[in-house]
Design an enzyme around this catalytic site. Structure first.
Site, PDB file in Angstrom:
ATOM      1  N   HIS A 173       0.781  -1.270   0.000  1.00 22.55           N
ATOM      2  CA  HIS A 173      -0.020   0.056   0.234  1.00 22.55           C
ATOM      3  C   HIS A 173       0.882   1.202   0.010  1.00 22.55           C
ATOM      4  CE1 HIS A 173      -3.295  -2.738   2.543  1.00 22.55           C
ATOM      5  NE2 HIS A 173      -3.710  -2.487   0.993  1.00 22.55           N
ATOM      6  N   LYS A 198     -16.324  -6.922   5.852  1.00 22.18           N
ATOM      7  CA  LYS A 198     -15.528  -7.509   6.237  1.00 22.18           C
ATOM      8  C   LYS A 198     -15.178  -7.332   7.667  1.00 22.18           C
ATOM      9  CE  LYS A 198     -12.713  -7.003   2.059  1.00 22.18           C
ATOM     10  NZ  LYS A 198     -11.414  -6.495   1.530  1.00 22.18           N
ATOM     11  N   ARG A 216      -1.998  -5.883  -8.382  1.00 17.71           N
ATOM     12  CA  ARG A 216      -1.126  -6.799  -8.237  1.00 17.71           C
ATOM     13  C   ARG A 216      -0.609  -7.733  -9.194  1.00 17.71           C
ATOM     14  NH1 ARG A 216      -3.328  -7.943  -2.084  1.00 17.71           N
ATOM     15  NH2 ARG A 216      -4.823  -7.830  -3.511  1.00 17.71           N
ATOM     16  N   SER A 245      -3.044  -7.650   3.146  1.00 19.05           N
ATOM     17  CA  SER A 245      -3.216  -7.506   4.429  1.00 19.05           C
ATOM     18  C   SER A 245      -3.507  -8.860   5.094  1.00 19.05           C
ATOM     19  CB  SER A 245      -4.224  -6.538   4.856  1.00 19.05           C
ATOM     20  OG  SER A 245      -3.874  -5.058   4.110  1.00 19.05           O
TER      21      SER A 245
END
Ligand code: PNS
Length: 159
Positions: free
Chosen positions: A17, A41, A90, A128
């Site tokens: 990040h 979440k 990514r 994460s």
């Protein structure tokens, strides 16, 4: 003035990040890092904790402001005068979801453009969730997150 928003959960912020935030800050006049408040979440860190960690690790980047936001991303972007949403990509696996969000946001507000920045190779595998999993099993996460974040995770779940 070119203003961008980098949205996300940031639970917690990783080196990946931070790489995207730094590079975005070098391309735009002003960058808002927006932490989504009402995510479905179940987060490890509260929004306040995530904000504090993000503020600590972006302290040296003068044109970055960390905030929380609620509701639609395009509304948050509009409220900050931001015409750009920046997301890190990514791998191909990120593409479908990100493309769906970008097209949804474009439909909701055609004035807002989504820009994708490819992550640096060194962080292409990072997330994460992976960081939390490694820390949960007592593995070292010092290569994955800034020192402040490492300390915060260890304090929260051990490691
Ligand atoms: O880090 P994440 O969890 O992948 O970030 C997801 C985020 C915050 C970018 C996304 O959930 C979002 O933009 N939520 C705000 C609600 C919204 O605008 N939804 C419609 C666009 S898909």
């Amino acid at each position: 003035m070119k203003t961008a928003v980098i949205p996300g959960s940031f639970d917690p912020v990783t080196n990946g990040h931070l790489d995207i935030i730094r590079r975005t800050a070098s391309l735009f006049d002003k960058v808002y890092v927006g932490i989504l408040k009402n995510s479905s979440k179940k987060p490890l860190f509260t929004v306040e904790e995530r904000r504090s960690l993000l503020e600590q690790v972006t302290r040296g980047i003068p044109n970055v402001t960390v905030e929380e936001f609620d509701g639609l991303l395009v509304d948050y972007a509009r409220s900050r005068g931001a015409r750009f949403i920046v997301k890190g990509l990514r791998a191909v696996s990120d593409f479908e979801y990100e493309f769906q969000m970008a097209l949804t946001n474009k439909t909701l507000n055609p004035d807002v453009e989504t820009f994708f920045i490819t992550t640096s190779c060194a962080y292409s595998y990072l997330s994460s969730s992976i960081v939390k999993e490694v820390a949960g099993y007592g593995g070292s996460i010092s290569d994955f997150v800034p020192e402040e974040v490492e300390k915060a995770i260890i304090a929260k779940i051990g490691g």
